[in-house]
Motif scaffolding. Structure first.
Motif, PDB file in Angstrom:
ATOM      1  N   ASP A   1      -9.089  16.218  -7.017  1.00 43.63           N
ATOM      2  CA  ASP A   1      -7.844  15.823  -6.692  1.00 43.63           C
ATOM      3  C   ASP A   1      -7.014  17.059  -6.048  1.00 43.63           C
ATOM      4  O   ASP A   1      -6.468  17.299  -7.274  1.00 43.63           O
ATOM      5  CB  ASP A   1      -7.139  14.842  -7.408  1.00 43.63           C
ATOM      6  N   VAL A   2      -7.244  17.331  -5.138  1.00 46.33           N
ATOM      7  CA  VAL A   2      -6.740  18.541  -4.560  1.00 46.33           C
ATOM      8  C   VAL A   2      -5.788  18.263  -3.260  1.00 46.33           C
ATOM      9  O   VAL A   2      -5.691  17.077  -2.681  1.00 46.33           O
ATOM     10  CB  VAL A   2      -7.632  19.654  -4.307  1.00 46.33           C
ATOM     11  N   LYS A   3      -4.962  19.101  -3.179  1.00 42.24           N
ATOM     12  CA  LYS A   3      -3.914  19.085  -2.070  1.00 42.24           C
ATOM     13  C   LYS A   3      -4.693  19.137  -0.610  1.00 42.24           C
ATOM     14  O   LYS A   3      -5.375  20.036  -0.269  1.00 42.24           O
ATOM     15  CB  LYS A   3      -2.820  19.714  -1.953  1.00 42.24           C
ATOM     16  N   CYS A   4      -4.484  18.201   0.225  1.00 45.37           N
ATOM     17  CA  CYS A   4      -5.209  18.264   1.479  1.00 45.37           C
ATOM     18  C   CYS A   4      -3.985  18.007   2.691  1.00 45.37           C
ATOM     19  O   CYS A   4      -3.185  17.447   2.620  1.00 45.37           O
ATOM     20  CB  CYS A   4      -6.316  17.160   1.654  1.00 45.37           C
TER      21      CYS A   4
ATOM     22  N   TYR B   1       0.808  -1.160  -0.055  1.00 44.30           N
ATOM     23  CA  TYR B   1      -0.019   0.002  -0.058  1.00 44.30           C
ATOM     24  C   TYR B   1       1.000   1.216  -0.117  1.00 44.30           C
ATOM     25  O   TYR B   1       1.936   1.441   0.774  1.00 44.30           O
ATOM     26  CB  TYR B   1      -1.128  -0.140   1.185  1.00 44.30           C
ATOM     27  N   LEU B   2       0.609   2.078  -0.871  1.00 47.44           N
ATOM     28  CA  LEU B   2       1.516   3.460  -1.123  1.00 47.44           C
ATOM     29  C   LEU B   2       0.631   4.578  -0.595  1.00 47.44           C
ATOM     30  O   LEU B   2      -0.512   5.136  -1.076  1.00 47.44           O
ATOM     31  CB  LEU B   2       1.651   3.536  -2.409  1.00 47.44           C
ATOM     32  N   GLU B   3       1.097   5.066   0.690  1.00 43.51           N
ATOM     33  CA  GLU B   3       0.304   6.421   1.222  1.00 43.51           C
ATOM     34  C   GLU B   3       1.049   7.548   0.358  1.00 43.51           C
ATOM     35  O   GLU B   3       2.221   7.717   0.398  1.00 43.51           O
ATOM     36  CB  GLU B   3       0.836   6.460   2.527  1.00 43.51           C
ATOM     37  N   PRO B   4       0.288   8.166  -0.354  1.00 41.83           N
ATOM     38  CA  PRO B   4       0.936   9.165  -1.247  1.00 41.83           C
ATOM     39  C   PRO B   4       1.594  10.078  -0.874  1.00 41.83           C
ATOM     40  O   PRO B   4       2.785  10.662  -1.329  1.00 41.83           O
ATOM     41  CB  PRO B   4      -0.451   9.731  -2.089  1.00 41.83           C
TER      42      PRO B   4
ATOM     43  N   ALA C   1       1.230  13.842  -5.163  1.00 41.09           N
ATOM     44  CA  ALA C   1       0.751  12.949  -4.029  1.00 41.09           C
ATOM     45  C   ALA C   1      -0.660  12.424  -4.065  1.00 41.09           C
ATOM     46  O   ALA C   1      -1.480  12.920  -3.366  1.00 41.09           O
ATOM     47  CB  ALA C   1       1.052  13.882  -2.862  1.00 41.09           C
ATOM     48  N   SER C   2      -0.879  11.623  -5.202  1.00 43.66           N
ATOM     49  CA  SER C   2      -1.947  10.897  -5.336  1.00 43.66           C
ATOM     50  C   SER C   2      -1.710   9.661  -5.528  1.00 43.66           C
ATOM     51  O   SER C   2      -0.806   9.015  -6.039  1.00 43.66           O
ATOM     52  CB  SER C   2      -2.741  11.583  -6.558  1.00 43.66           C
ATOM     53  N   HIS C   3      -2.867   8.867  -5.562  1.00 42.53           N
ATOM     54  CA  HIS C   3      -2.933   7.277  -5.590  1.00 42.53           C
ATOM     55  C   HIS C   3      -2.529   7.039  -6.833  1.00 42.53           C
ATOM     56  O   HIS C   3      -1.605   6.335  -7.169  1.00 42.53           O
ATOM     57  CB  HIS C   3      -4.118   6.738  -5.133  1.00 42.53           C
ATOM     58  N   GLN C   4      -3.149   7.581  -7.962  1.00 39.67           N
ATOM     59  CA  GLN C   4      -2.891   7.483  -9.423  1.00 39.67           C
ATOM     60  C   GLN C   4      -1.434   7.732  -9.843  1.00 39.67           C
ATOM     61  O   GLN C   4      -0.775   6.815 -10.505  1.00 39.67           O
ATOM     62  CB  GLN C   4      -3.703   8.602 -10.250  1.00 39.67           C
TER      63      GLN C   4
ATOM     64  N   ALA D   1      -9.776   8.679  -3.932  1.00 36.68           N
ATOM     65  CA  ALA D   1      -9.449   7.292  -3.248  1.00 36.68           C
ATOM     66  C   ALA D   1      -9.030   6.235  -4.185  1.00 36.68           C
ATOM     67  O   ALA D   1      -8.249   5.339  -4.052  1.00 36.68           O
ATOM     68  CB  ALA D   1     -10.315   6.589  -2.467  1.00 36.68           C
ATOM     69  N   HIS D   2      -9.365   6.394  -5.614  1.00 37.42           N
ATOM     70  CA  HIS D   2      -9.009   5.566  -6.752  1.00 37.42           C
ATOM     71  C   HIS D   2      -8.057   5.800  -7.353  1.00 37.42           C
ATOM     72  O   HIS D   2      -7.445   6.792  -7.824  1.00 37.42           O
ATOM     73  CB  HIS D   2     -10.422   5.153  -7.321  1.00 37.42           C
ATOM     74  N   ALA D   3      -7.695   4.656  -8.431  1.00 34.83           N
ATOM     75  CA  ALA D   3      -6.705   4.932  -9.322  1.00 34.83           C
ATOM     76  C   ALA D   3      -7.073   3.971 -10.625  1.00 34.83           C
ATOM     77  O   ALA D   3      -8.019   3.174 -10.637  1.00 34.83           O
ATOM     78  CB  ALA D   3      -5.257   4.119  -8.940  1.00 34.83           C
ATOM     79  N   GLY D   4      -6.769   4.331 -11.797  1.00 33.37           N
ATOM     80  CA  GLY D   4      -7.543   3.772 -13.158  1.00 33.37           C
ATOM     81  C   GLY D   4      -6.723   2.308 -13.172  1.00 33.37           C
ATOM     82  O   GLY D   4      -5.805   2.010 -12.905  1.00 33.37           O
ATOM     83  N   ALA D   5      -7.601   1.471 -13.726  1.00 33.06           N
ATOM     84  CA  ALA D   5      -7.100  -0.079 -14.278  1.00 33.06           C
ATOM     85  C   ALA D   5      -6.101   0.012 -15.226  1.00 33.06           C
ATOM     86  O   ALA D   5      -5.348  -0.663 -15.455  1.00 33.06           O
ATOM     87  CB  ALA D   5      -8.538  -0.723 -14.561  1.00 33.06           C
ATOM     88  N   ASP D   6      -6.342   1.086 -16.051  1.00 36.29           N
ATOM     89  CA  ASP D   6      -5.173   0.970 -17.097  1.00 36.29           C
ATOM     90  C   ASP D   6      -3.776   1.112 -16.642  1.00 36.29           C
ATOM     91  O   ASP D   6      -2.951   0.805 -17.286  1.00 36.29           O
ATOM     92  CB  ASP D   6      -5.261   2.174 -18.089  1.00 36.29           C
TER      93      ASP D   6
END
Length: 376
Positions: free
Chosen positions: A348-351, A131-134, A146-149, A197-202
């Motif tokens: 998808d903003v910085k928080c 698991y990658l904590e962005p 710093a996003s999951h994608q 929370a999600h990332a693309g299947a591609d």
């Protein structure tokens, strides 16, 4: 090559106060027995081994027992850390475990270091992406944001670079993530960053088999990307899930053949849901079989009955959760929001999360704290 794919054991989890260690011990025994009877070539365990970063002593003892069982199988096991795990704690001793055939991947730096296997069709490179904590791994992985994608993209880019040095090798990737198109339940901890929370299947294009963890419902994203789901239900929202473990047969070329092996009914948690007026629930003989079930009860009385929980427990001693939804009001109006409801309309903003001060990772925030992210 045949793989057994499982995930989301959540060792040490308690279900509305009920201890699950004995249930988890039995289901782990079943997983190991299935690996033996189905003659699998390797096990893939896709994260959330523990339920919390600092697991209970009983959970640690059960994991130690599982490690010995896995080693005794005499086949390779590849295991990654999930968002519930402490990667550092889980990874302690990983070099020694590898000598017994149990390969833990808990450090993002090791994501492109495969476990190499062989069958009659040639080599198979198995990569474990923990698991990658962005916010924590962006710099380490040279991710654009710093996003999951972004962090998963960087990890997969490194894997493809390594795979290019192995001509003819088939590829398997373990990952712990929420991939677009999958269906959630109310058991999974929110891993939103800026509401996304999600990332693309591609991201996994070109990978022969992607073994995912994090979502508790077994499901296919496409013919090469699959969630095994959790082997036990960890919320009443999973009461009607068909729990299983996944067998993936990887051919010389093309998509794997997927077979779901259902967890035997006698290993399931005794979960049930009841809805109705309290007097009907207490007197209807049709409910007698549920007298010892673990119940979630939704009362539809116009007003909340006096001492409702105490009265319910006189007949249903294992009433663990009670809610009041007067007739005519949708039940979901009182439920916790789902992933899709929480992220709808967000960008998808910085928080930042004030709750993470002094913590090792954002995933240690509670869902309510995640929802209260201060964004800018």
């Amino acid at each position: 090559m045949r793989f057994l794919h499982t995930s989301d054991w959540h060792l040490g989890c308690r279900f509305h106060g009920e201890d699950l260690i004995d249930h988890q011990r039995k289901v782990l025994d079943h997983i190991c027995a299935t690996a033996r009877t189905q003659k699998v070539d390797a096990l893939l365990i896709a994260g959330d081994i523990y339920d919390r970063a600092i697991p209970s002593l009983d959970a640690v003892r059960l994991f130690d027992r599982a490690l010995h069982q896995l080693a005794d199988l005499g086949i390779p096991t590849v295991m990654i850390s999930g968002n519930h795990d402490s990667a550092h704690r889980l990874g302690t001793g990983s070099g020694l475990y590898a000598k017994s055939g149990v390969h833990l991947r808990t450090d993002p730096a090791d994501a492109a270091r495969p476990v190499l296997l062989d069958d009659e069709h040639g080599p198979v490179a198995v990569y474990g992406v923990p698991y990658l904590e962005p916010a924590l791994v962006r710099t380490q992985l040279d991710a654009e944001t710093a996003s999951h994608q972004a962090v998963l993209t960087s990890a997969l880019d490194r894997i493809r670079t390594d795979l290019a040095t192995r001509p003819g090798a088939r590829s398997v990737v373990l990952a712990h993530a929420f991939i677009t198109g999958a269906t959630t339940s109310k058991s999974e901890r929110d891993i939103s960053v800026g509401g996304v929370a999600h990332a693309g299947a591609d991201l996994f294009d070109g990978i022969d088999y992607t073994a995912l963890g994090h979502l508790h419902r077994p499901q296919s994203v496409n013919d090469r990307i699959h969630y095994s789901g959790s082997p036990l239900a960890y919320s009443f929202s999973e009461a009607n899930h068909t729990k299983s473990i996944t067998l993936a047969d990887l051919p010389a070329a093309g998509a794997p053949t997927i077979t779901r092996h259902n967890i035997p009914a006698d290993l399931h948690l005794p979960l049930a849901r009841l809805t109705g007026r309290i007097e009907d629930l207490l007197t209807d003989p049709a409910h007698e079989a549920l007298s010892e079930a673990w119940l979630q009860v939704t009362l539809t009385d116009t007003a909340l009955p006096y001492e409702a929980m105490a009265r319910l427990r006189q007949r249903f001693s294992k009433t663990l959760d009670m809610r009041h939804v007067p007739a005519g009001i949708p039940a979901q109006a009182t439920d916790s929001p789902t992933y899709r409801e929480r992220v709808r309309g967000r960008g998808d903003v910085k928080c930042r999360c004030s709750a993470t001060e002094g913590m090792s990772s954002l995933s240690q925030c509670q869902v309510s704290e995640i929802d209260a992210l201060t964004c800018g």
